[in-house]
Design a protein around this motif. Structure first.
Motif, PDB file in Angstrom:
ATOM      1  N   ALA A 104      -3.042  -0.484   1.084  1.00 51.46           N
ATOM      2  CA  ALA A 104      -2.297  -0.518   2.243  1.00 51.46           C
ATOM      3  C   ALA A 104      -1.734  -1.874   2.709  1.00 51.46           C
ATOM      4  O   ALA A 104      -0.579  -2.103   2.939  1.00 51.46           O
ATOM      5  N   ARG A 105      -2.504  -2.868   2.338  1.00 46.62           N
ATOM      6  CA  ARG A 105      -2.246  -4.076   2.714  1.00 46.62           C
ATOM      7  C   ARG A 105      -1.161  -4.849   1.836  1.00 46.62           C
ATOM      8  O   ARG A 105      -0.250  -5.519   2.047  1.00 46.62           O
ATOM      9  N   GLU A 106      -1.358  -4.495   0.378  1.00 46.88           N
ATOM     10  CA  GLU A 106      -0.533  -4.970  -0.528  1.00 46.88           C
ATOM     11  C   GLU A 106       0.991  -4.149  -0.403  1.00 46.88           C
ATOM     12  O   GLU A 106       1.847  -4.852  -0.385  1.00 46.88           O
ATOM     13  N   HIS A 107       1.022  -3.127   0.110  1.00 50.37           N
ATOM     14  CA  HIS A 107       2.005  -2.056   0.416  1.00 50.37           C
ATOM     15  C   HIS A 107       2.820  -2.875   1.715  1.00 50.37           C
ATOM     16  O   HIS A 107       3.896  -3.109   1.661  1.00 50.37           O
ATOM     17  N   ARG A 108       1.960  -3.129   2.762  1.00 48.24           N
ATOM     18  CA  ARG A 108       2.787  -3.778   3.833  1.00 48.24           C
ATOM     19  C   ARG A 108       3.126  -5.093   3.493  1.00 48.24           C
ATOM     20  O   ARG A 108       4.059  -5.645   4.069  1.00 48.24           O
ATOM     21  N   LYS A 109       2.367  -5.827   2.662  1.00 48.84           N
ATOM     22  CA  LYS A 109       3.083  -7.289   2.182  1.00 48.84           C
ATOM     23  C   LYS A 109       4.240  -6.989   1.316  1.00 48.84           C
ATOM     24  O   LYS A 109       5.140  -7.927   1.590  1.00 48.84           O
ATOM     25  N   GLU A 110       4.222  -6.096   0.623  1.00 44.14           N
ATOM     26  CA  GLU A 110       5.586  -5.815  -0.160  1.00 44.14           C
ATOM     27  C   GLU A 110       6.623  -5.580   0.497  1.00 44.14           C
ATOM     28  O   GLU A 110       7.801  -5.603   0.325  1.00 44.14           O
ATOM     29  N   ALA A 111       6.490  -4.655   1.685  1.00 41.69           N
ATOM     30  CA  ALA A 111       7.424  -4.202   2.403  1.00 41.69           C
ATOM     31  C   ALA A 111       8.157  -5.050   3.189  1.00 41.69           C
ATOM     32  O   ALA A 111       9.322  -5.263   3.848  1.00 41.69           O
ATOM     33  N   ARG A 112       7.620  -6.429   3.707  1.00 42.69           N
ATOM     34  CA  ARG A 112       8.113  -7.307   4.556  1.00 42.69           C
ATOM     35  C   ARG A 112       9.250  -8.257   3.582  1.00 42.69           C
ATOM     36  O   ARG A 112       9.663  -8.561   2.528  1.00 42.69           O
TER      37      ARG A 112
END
Length: 112
Positions: A104-112
């Motif tokens: 989830a943290r990786e996905h949030r980081k990629e979404a930014r």
């Protein structure tokens, strides 16, 4: 000092086989070096293997002795059989949560 040809120089660390760097242009996913996930996985595997080993010891004991005495290794083996699987299940659930949080943290980081 190490004289064997395969050990390298003293103090030299092994290099990872894949780079954890930028992989936008490569087809391979990045290598992850999450120590917590590896430790949890090996703990689960070790507990499961030890439980299976104790189960085998108890089966051999029942087949050879026809009754299990209350002293020696038998109470410990029986206790491992009772306690091992629930601990392994709790550790597996913990590992699932740790992996889900990391993704989830990786996905949030990629979404930014």
């Amino acid at each position: 000092m190490c004289v064997r040809p395969w050990c390298g120089y003293p103090g030299q660390m092994a290099k990872p086989t894949r780079s954890p760097g930028d992989t936008r242009n490569s087809a391979e996913p990045p290598a992850t070096f999450n120590r917590t996930e590896r430790v949890l996985a090996f703990m689960v595997g070790g507990i499961i293997l030890f439980t299976i080993l104790c189960f085998g010891v108890m089966i051999v004991g029942w087949l050879t002795l026809h009754t299990i005495p209350g002293n020696g290794i038998w109470p410990v083996a029986l206790g491992v059989i009772y306690v091992g699987p629930p601990i392994a299940i709790v550790l597996m659930l913990t590992m699932v949560v740790v992996i889900a949080v990391r993704k989830a943290r990786e996905h949030r980081k990629e979404a930014r």
